[in-house]
Write an enzyme that holds these catalytic residues in place. Sequence first.
Site, PDB file in Angstrom:
ATOM      1  N   GLY A  30       0.738  -1.169  -0.184  1.00  0.00           N
ATOM      2  CA  GLY A  30      -0.007  -0.005   0.188  1.00  0.00           C
ATOM      3  C   GLY A  30       0.761   1.246  -0.102  1.00  0.00           C
ATOM      4  N   ALA A  86      -2.939   0.536   6.897  1.00  0.00           N
ATOM      5  CA  ALA A  86      -3.859   0.044   7.047  1.00  0.00           C
ATOM      6  C   ALA A  86      -5.303   0.579   6.685  1.00  0.00           C
ATOM      7  CB  ALA A  86      -4.320   0.264   8.707  1.00  0.00           C
ATOM      8  N   ASP A  87      -6.103   0.551   6.099  1.00  0.00           N
ATOM      9  CA  ASP A  87      -7.642   0.971   5.348  1.00  0.00           C
ATOM     10  C   ASP A  87      -8.487   1.480   6.651  1.00  0.00           C
ATOM     11  OD1 ASP A  87      -6.418   0.225   3.256  1.00  0.00           O
ATOM     12  OD2 ASP A  87      -7.328  -1.479   3.344  1.00  0.00           O
ATOM     13  N   LYS A  98      -7.813  -3.900   6.614  1.00  0.00           N
ATOM     14  CA  LYS A  98      -6.531  -3.850   5.700  1.00  0.00           C
ATOM     15  C   LYS A  98      -7.401  -4.584   4.256  1.00  0.00           C
ATOM     16  CE  LYS A  98      -2.552  -5.015   6.614  1.00  0.00           C
ATOM     17  NZ  LYS A  98      -1.641  -3.344   5.725  1.00  0.00           N
ATOM     18  N   GLU A 107      -0.158 -10.043   3.656  1.00  0.00           N
ATOM     19  CA  GLU A 107      -0.240  -9.200   4.702  1.00  0.00           C
ATOM     20  C   GLU A 107      -0.075  -9.783   6.342  1.00  0.00           C
ATOM     21  OE1 GLU A 107      -1.237  -5.166   3.090  1.00  0.00           O
ATOM     22  OE2 GLU A 107      -2.774  -5.976   3.691  1.00  0.00           O
TER      23      GLU A 107
END
Length: 231
Positions: A30, A86-87, A98, A107
């Site tokens: 990411g 992280a989202d 994530k 991940e």
Amino acid sequence: MTDRDALKRAAAEAAVAEVEDGMVVGLGSGTTAETALHALAARVAAGLRVRGLPTSERTASLARALGVPLTGFARDPVPDLTIDGADEVEAASLALIKGRGGALLREKIVAAASRRVLIVVDDSKLVPRLGVGVLPLEVAPFGSQATLAHLDAMGMRPVLRRAADGAPFVTDGGNLVADCPTGPIADPAGLSARLLHVPGVIETGLFLLPTLEVIVATGHGTTRLPDRQQR
């Protein structure tokens, strides 16, 4: 560089400052994790000795281009430290979502094997409860229609992720990703357990690691959320 990019860079550099000589470092995937990888590469160029364990082919390719030596689980089964993004981060519990980049299975494997996990985010990723965006699920291609139907019957409303050309998005492991607009998730552990009982669901984007630390970049600098054992 935007203000948000500057925040990501500050948090990433704070995490990379904790890498010590000789460590095996899990390399996340990411945009924020890539920022951390650039910072790590700068330290490697200055003489730091590390081996990186990548969580995606994209991360592995970038690490090679930047001169960061790579390793694998056969040689280094327990990374000393993993740095990832992280989202969503639920600030009260440190539960994460994530996988919106499509690397959730790898991940999670790397993070779960690591002695320490540092999650790097800017403050826009902090949420009072997970489920602000979609929850990714990694799904086996075989029988995916049946898996999606089962998920739909559970009220998950899965949407098969598509690549830029309109074909189904395929993970590095050859699997599909179903994105589920859950809304607020009251019981992440319970939901994760139910989803993993669905045949064909390989992994969920719910990361509920027993110990991790979160470094948050804000407009006033960086701060650290303590792991669960310190609460």
